[in-house]
Design an enzyme around this catalytic site. Structure first.
Site, PDB file in Angstrom:
ATOM      1  N   LYS A  66       0.852  -1.204   0.000  1.00 12.36           N
ATOM      2  CA  LYS A  66       0.000   0.000   0.000  1.00 12.36           C
ATOM      3  C   LYS A  66       0.890   1.257   0.000  1.00 12.36           C
ATOM      4  O   LYS A  66       1.980   1.218  -0.576  1.00 12.36           O
ATOM      5  CB  LYS A  66      -0.985  -0.053   1.168  1.00 12.36           C
ATOM      6  CG  LYS A  66      -1.786  -1.373   1.160  1.00 12.36           C
ATOM      7  CD  LYS A  66      -2.973  -1.381   2.057  1.00 12.36           C
ATOM      8  CE  LYS A  66      -3.678  -2.734   1.936  1.00 12.36           C
ATOM      9  NZ  LYS A  66      -4.893  -2.818   2.740  1.00 12.36           N
ATOM     10  N   HIS A 114      -8.363  -3.108  -6.425  1.00 12.65           N
ATOM     11  CA  HIS A 114      -8.351  -3.259  -4.968  1.00 12.65           C
ATOM     12  C   HIS A 114      -9.509  -2.455  -4.368  1.00 12.65           C
ATOM     13  O   HIS A 114      -9.851  -1.388  -4.877  1.00 12.65           O
ATOM     14  CB  HIS A 114      -7.007  -2.781  -4.400  1.00 12.65           C
ATOM     15  CG  HIS A 114      -6.845  -3.101  -2.956  1.00 12.65           C
ATOM     16  ND1 HIS A 114      -7.416  -2.346  -1.964  1.00 12.65           N
ATOM     17  CD2 HIS A 114      -6.212  -4.128  -2.333  1.00 12.65           C
ATOM     18  CE1 HIS A 114      -7.126  -2.886  -0.786  1.00 12.65           C
ATOM     19  NE2 HIS A 114      -6.398  -3.975  -0.987  1.00 12.65           N
ATOM     20  N   GLY A 150      -7.584  -4.947   6.833  1.00 15.01           N
ATOM     21  CA  GLY A 150      -7.007  -4.022   7.810  1.00 15.01           C
ATOM     22  C   GLY A 150      -7.776  -3.948   9.116  1.00 15.01           C
ATOM     23  O   GLY A 150      -7.555  -3.054   9.922  1.00 15.01           O
TER      24      GLY A 150
HETATM   25  P1  PGA Z   1      -4.608  -6.475   5.194  1.00 16.87           P
HETATM   26  O1  PGA Z   1      -4.791  -5.935   3.692  1.00 16.87           O
HETATM   27  O2  PGA Z   1      -3.808  -7.738   5.127  1.00 16.87           O
HETATM   28  O3  PGA Z   1      -3.879  -5.364   5.916  1.00 16.87           O
HETATM   29  O4  PGA Z   1      -5.987  -6.703   5.738  1.00 16.87           O
HETATM   30  C1  PGA Z   1      -5.028  -6.828   2.645  1.00 16.87           C
HETATM   31  C2  PGA Z   1      -5.183  -6.062   1.353  1.00 16.87           C
HETATM   32  O5  PGA Z   1      -5.812  -4.983   1.362  1.00 16.87           O
HETATM   33  O6  PGA Z   1      -4.688  -6.496   0.296  1.00 16.87           O
END
Ligand code: PGA
Length: 253
Positions: free
Chosen positions: A11, A96, A172
């Site tokens: 990200k 995404h 997240g």
């Molecule tokens: P996360 O994100 O593992 O922090 O939940 C996954 C993603 O958005 O690809």
């Protein structure tokens, strides 16, 4: 079922020094994955080249987190598929949920991006997933089915396509889908691909994403239709990311 994939979606994190250090730690801690699985790093655009310099000649592949669907020209701020190939990318994450939510990406945009990537030699990792409200309303399969069909409309072959099922409520949040709950949707997605593309559906990698950690991934990857993970938060620390890769190694021991 064949090889798995573990992809780290960094990200909007990591300046050059951090990115290079993290990529080096992943490379040096990597178990022998050749013939068993694929490991992919998706850093921000600004450090693609720096990370590529670290992973070149190793089994780790590079992905972008987004791509634009035009070839070139007056599209200020956008990055083309050819530019990403030029920077060393093999894959591009497309659609995404954060792109859909904050940048208003539609299934139609996703479809154009998938087509452009395939035309220029970049392999799409197409993200789909329902929101909390959609799951509560009992329309998860309806929503995910439409996302998959629209993303792949007019795409003749699936051999370069990876799908990531990421329930939006699990991203997240520390609230991952129960393995059996995720498997149901993965199985559904494979059936949708079977309807649209026949037997080729069997070999498509369907990754799970949403609060994946080394602790919860063992049970997820044990599921028949879960072929790997798209990892956000836990991809930012090499020990966590390598822990997830070790769980994946157990799938095809
Ligand atoms: P996360 O994100 O593992 O922090 O939940 C996954 C993603 O958005 O690809």
């Amino acid at each position: 079922m064949g090889m798995w994939m573990v992809a780290g979606n960094w990200k909007m994190n990591n300046l050059t020094g951090e990115a290079v250090a993290l990529a080096k730690d992943v490379v040096s801690g990597l178990p022998p994955i050749a013939g068993r699985g694929e490991v992919v790093l998706a850093p921000p655009f600004t450090v693609l080249k720096s990370v590529f310099d670290v992973i070149a000649g190793t089994p780790v592949a590079l992905a972008s987190q987004n791509v634009f669907f035009e070839d070139k020209g007056a599209f200020t701020g956008e990055i083309s598929s050819a530019m990403l190939r030029d920077a060393g990318c093999t894959y591009a994450i497309i659609g995404h949920s954060e792109r859909r939510k904050y940048f208003h990406e539609t299934d139609e945009n996703v479809n154009l991006k998938v087509k452009k990537c395939l035309a220029t030699g970049l392999k799409p990792i197409v993200c789909v997933g329902e929101t909390d409200e959609e799951r509560e309303a009992g329309i998860t399969e309806f929503v995910v089915g439409i996302q998959v069909k629209k993303a792949l409309a007019g795409i003749p072959a699936l051999d370069k396509i990876v799908i990531a099922y990421e329930p939006v409520w699990a991203i997240g949040t520390g609230k991952n889908a129960a393995p059996i709950e995720a498997e149901e949707v993965h199985h559904f997605i494979r059936n949708v691909l079977g309807e649209t593309h026949g037997d080729a559906s069997r070999n498509v990698k369907i990754l799970y994403g949403g609060s994946v950690t080394a602790d919860n991934f063992g049970e997820l990857i044990a599921m028949e239709n879960i072929n790997g993970a798209l990892v956000g938060g836990a991809s930012l620390k090499s020990e966590n990311f390598l822990g997830i890769i070790s769980r994946a190694m157990e799938k095809n021991k």
